[in-house]
Design an enzyme around this catalytic site. Structure first.
Site, PDB file in Angstrom:
ATOM      1  N   PHE A 437     -12.537 -14.816 -23.307  1.00  0.00           N
ATOM      2  CA  PHE A 437     -12.564 -14.068 -22.166  1.00  0.00           C
ATOM      3  C   PHE A 437     -11.152 -13.896 -21.575  1.00  0.00           C
ATOM      4  O   PHE A 437     -11.375 -14.903 -21.093  1.00  0.00           O
ATOM      5  CB  PHE A 437     -13.245 -13.410 -21.547  1.00  0.00           C
ATOM      6  N   ASP A 439     -10.715 -12.390 -18.932  1.00  0.00           N
ATOM      7  CA  ASP A 439     -11.860 -13.348 -17.352  1.00  0.00           C
ATOM      8  C   ASP A 439     -11.341 -14.790 -17.248  1.00  0.00           C
ATOM      9  O   ASP A 439     -10.659 -15.161 -16.589  1.00  0.00           O
ATOM     10  CB  ASP A 439     -12.382 -12.517 -17.571  1.00  0.00           C
ATOM     11  N   ILE A 441      -8.653 -16.259 -18.593  1.00  0.00           N
ATOM     12  CA  ILE A 441      -6.968 -17.074 -19.196  1.00  0.00           C
ATOM     13  C   ILE A 441      -6.944 -17.727 -17.673  1.00  0.00           C
ATOM     14  O   ILE A 441      -5.884 -18.405 -18.798  1.00  0.00           O
ATOM     15  CB  ILE A 441      -6.279 -15.413 -19.503  1.00  0.00           C
ATOM     16  N   HIS A 483     -16.677 -10.267 -17.305  1.00  0.00           N
ATOM     17  CA  HIS A 483     -16.315 -10.143 -18.954  1.00  0.00           C
ATOM     18  C   HIS A 483     -15.153  -8.290 -19.064  1.00  0.00           C
ATOM     19  O   HIS A 483     -15.971  -8.713 -19.843  1.00  0.00           O
ATOM     20  CB  HIS A 483     -17.438  -9.984 -19.702  1.00  0.00           C
TER      21      HIS A 483
END
Length: 693
Positions: A437, A439, A441, A483
């Protein structure tokens, strides 16, 4: 010991010592640019450098000039870097001393690595993982083709050496590298040079155990500890370890205790904070090396002559290096990217009699076609393996079709997933990796920024990183605060990446194919709400499956809804991407304004097709930028400013922007989620307001 080995080693150690002394004598000249030297570390570095072969890969760190000399670099070449000269063989004056990147046929290969201590461990482990994959492929081919000469003989089998300071082993990313090396039994040597210091913080302040002790917790990573000032012990230990790695293909850590006998860097002087200088001098490896030579048949005259020769060589090279040319301003603008062969749209985008498929299937078929055609293509990330095939089924059936060594799960290690692609690419592989996701990274940004994005530029074009990072992104269906995020503004601020954000399946397939054949790092944002077209109004994301040869070049926006220039009507150019395309198309249709609203789908955020954007805005006279990100301080605000600056005299109204509300996160509750993000209704109101301006 062998006399020739000792002679070569002592010349190397003497040269490195002479370099340090010369730099100190000429401090005002050489300290214009920061540097560190290997004084105190010369012996262990010489011992490893002498045993590396051209097929091996090395990741030295910032004080490893002795290692570089030992693999065959000349003092003059190192000086070109310390003085940031145009002919610096590593970076053409772009990066610091002892930050090598080398691709010579007769020397070990050295991919670029940053100054961020410890970050090289993940790319280095990526190289070892690349060897692991290629050797497995060779064995498979040997079986299938009944050939015995494909696999490299064990005495020549390449391995990787990753040089680290003991202080850097406290980094979390080191743990990710060690874990993968131990898990997969990769052919890598982590050489840890422990001088007891970070900068001004010492080991007692900063670490609970040294690297040798720490390595005991990684089952399958064998560790040894040695006196790194003793050449005989260092050379023979490394000789045995290297032979084991070459033949048994498993990881080792060698912890070498050494003194730091020079400054941390030219700008951080040891006398400012060190309280152990007298003790450190007592462990100087240079006198111990002389004693070893005397005990092995050398006389004092020979030793003095070798020392004098090394010193004279260094001074001669320094005089020459000072006269070398500096870069010119035009040199700044080279090698930000390697040239790509994909410059035109090719193949059939919508084959006759084709059926429309969802966006996720276009991506899945693109990867499958690439893997079938290219054995160097592989895919890895969290949960993409055979049991699940990705949380969005974006890798479904791939592991079953291509095997668990080509499509495999990783631990929860975003940094490793991203950074290992540097090493995989360096050995000729093409990794397609995934962050589950957007989020998540953030742990991977360190590697994306320091290692992946800058490798081509700072290696002066020698080591572009050829990889694809797929990132599911965006909000829909109450994904909640972890997410649902949009992160493109952060990633577009990392120069050296190509970035796509498609709005439909055909574009996604064409861009994935183009990304594969591009020698540069590519990030592809794939909106989760478009994968299956489950969000109302996103049927436009479905596409007839393009044929296998279809490629779509980066930097080519699509005028999805084109209008003609109208002098007597108010017209608007909408500039957008991803989910914004569907909000724009739906809003203009519901308002009955398809003939007065032009919709430009950017498709790629870098390179960005400014020509198409500006042409559309100049024609229409008004402009609305739509993004899913919070509207302040982002990529789209920057685009808005560029349009305003370039098209000002053509505008009949300020360039407007609509994005998400500027709140810290997207709430879980569906009412709050919809309040947060744009929608067709919100875009309709913005269009009406802009029309009336």
């Amino acid at each position: 010991m062998n006399k020739e080995v000792l002679k070569k080693a002592f010349h190397n150690v003497s040269t490195a010592k002479a370099l340090t002394e010369l730099y100190e004598e000429n401090f005002k000249v050489v300290s214009k640019y920061v540097h560190a030297t290997s004084r105190g570390h010369e012996v262990i570095q010489t011992a490893i450098g002498m045993q590396l072969q051209p097929q091996d890969y090395a990741f030295p760190y910032y004080r490893d000039d002795s290692m570089l000399l030992a693999i065959g670099m000349k003092p003059y070449e190192l000086m070109l870097q310390v003085l940031a000269k145009k002919d610096d063989p590593f970076s053409a004056g772009r990066t610091y001393y002892s930050h090598p990147s080398l691709r010579d046929d007769d020397k070990p290969k050295i991919p670029h690595q940053s100054s961020a201590t410890g970050m090289q461990a993940i790319p280095a482990t990526g190289v070892a993982m690349g060897f692991y994959y290629k050797e497995g492929l060779s064995e498979k081919l040997s079986t299938v083709l009944n050939e015995t000469e494909i696999a490299i003989s064990s005495t020549e089998a390449p391995f990787v050496v990753c040089s680290l300071g003991d202080a850097s082993v406290t980094e979390g990313e080191i743990a990710e590298a060690f874990q993968m090396a131990a898990l997969k039994q990769l052919p890598i040597l982590y050489l840890v040079q422990d001088n007891g210091w970070d900068i001004s913080a010492n080991a007692a302040e900063t670490r609970a155990q040294n690297a040798f002790e720490y390595a005991q917790g990684f089952h399958g990573l064998e560790a040894v500890t040695i006196d790194g000032t003793d050449f005989e012990e260092s050379y023979t230990t490394l000789e045995n370890v290297i032979e084991t790695i070459r033949t048994e293909r498993r990881p080792f850590l060698v912890h070498a205790k050494v003194p730091l006998l020079n400054h941390h860097t030219s700008g951080v002087r040891m006398e400012w904070y060190r309280d152990d200088l007298e003790e450190a001098q007592g462990r100087d490896p240079y006198p111990k090396m002389i004693e070893l030579l005397l005990n092995n048949g050398f006389d004092k005259k020979e030793i003095e002559d070798m020392t004098a020769f090394a010193k004279a060589e260094v001074h001669k090279d320094f005089d020459k290096a000072q006269q070398a040319e500096d870069p010119v301003p035009a040199d700044l603008f080279t090698h930000d990217f390697a040239p790509t062969p994909i410059t035109e749209e090719r193949g059939e985008r919508a084959p006759k009699d084709g059926e429309k498929v969802v966006m996720v299937d276009c991506a899945l078929f693109a990867v499958e076609e690439l893997m079938r055609k290219h054995p160097e293509c592989l895919m890895y990330g969290q949960d993409v393996g055979g049991r699940l095939g990705g949380v969005f089924r974006e890798a479904a059936t791939l592991a079953q079709k291509f095997g668990d060594n080509r499509v495999f799960n990783t631990p929860i290690q975003e940094a490793f997933i991203v950074g290992s692609t540097v090493g995989m690419s360096a050995v000729g592989l093409k990794p397609i990796v995934e962050v589950q996701f957007a989020d998540y990274i953030w742990p991977g940004l360190n590697q994306l920024f320091t290692e992946v994005s800058r490798s081509c530029y700072l290696s002066n074009g020698k080591w572009p990183v050829s990889m694809i990072l797929r990132v599911p992104i965006g909000a829909y269906g109450s994904g909640g605060p972890y997410h649902s995020s949009s992160v493109e503004s952060v990633v577009t601020n990392i120069r050296g990446l190509k970035i796509a954000y498609p709005s439909n399946g055909a574009d996604l397939k064409g861009l994935l194919k183009a990304a594969y054949y591009d020698p540069n790092p590519v990030v592809i944002f794939e909106h989760k709400g478009l994968y299956w077209s489950k969000v109302k109004g996103t049927q436009g994301a479905t596409s007839v499956m393009p044929d296998e040869d279809y490629v779509l070049p980066f930097g080519k926006a699509n005028v999805l809804q084109e209008i003609w220039k109208q002098e007597d009507e108010e017209t608007i150019a909408i500039i957008t991407y991803g989910m914004g395309v569907h909000w724009a198309m739906n809003a203009s249709a519901e308002l009955g304004l398809q003939d007065r609203v032009e919709v430009v789908d950017l498709r790629t955020l870098h390179p960005l097709d400014y020509e198409t954007v500006f042409k559309s805005v100049k024609k229409c006279g008004k402009c609305l930028v739509i993004t899913e990100e919070p509207s302040n301080n982002g990529f789209s605000r920057g685009l808005q400013g560029s349009i305003q600056e370039e098209c000002f005299q053509y505008l009949d109204a300020p360039v407007m922007l609509i994005g998400s509300e500027n709140m810290p996160a997207i709430p879980l509750n569906s009412v709050l989620e919809q309040t947060m993000i744009p929608s067709t209704e919100k875009v309709k109101k913005k269009i009406e307001a802009l029309m009336a301006y």
